[in-house]
Design a protein around this motif. Sequence first.
Motif: not given
Length: 75
Positions: A41-61
């Motif tokens: 399966n494909r994978s995405s990049l998760g950006l995890i906020c250092g302040n609140c911990g929310y995970v933002h998910e991105f595909l592509g470059d």
Amino acid sequence: MVATINGQVFRCLVCQGGLFSTRRIKLNTAVMEFLDLAWANRSSLGLICGNCGYVHEFLGDAVKLWEADTGDFWA
């Protein structure tokens, strides 16, 4: 790390924080799981906020990562 998306500084959508850690997130599908091929399966990049911990998910470059202290390009 600081993140930019298409050249624009990215801020957390929840708390407006600007520092993130990263993690690869597998985008599992039921069919691939059933066939025991989840590793493909494909994978995405998760950006995890250092302040609140929310995970933002991105595909592509479009996301670029930078060291917050030095401004060095990370990935």
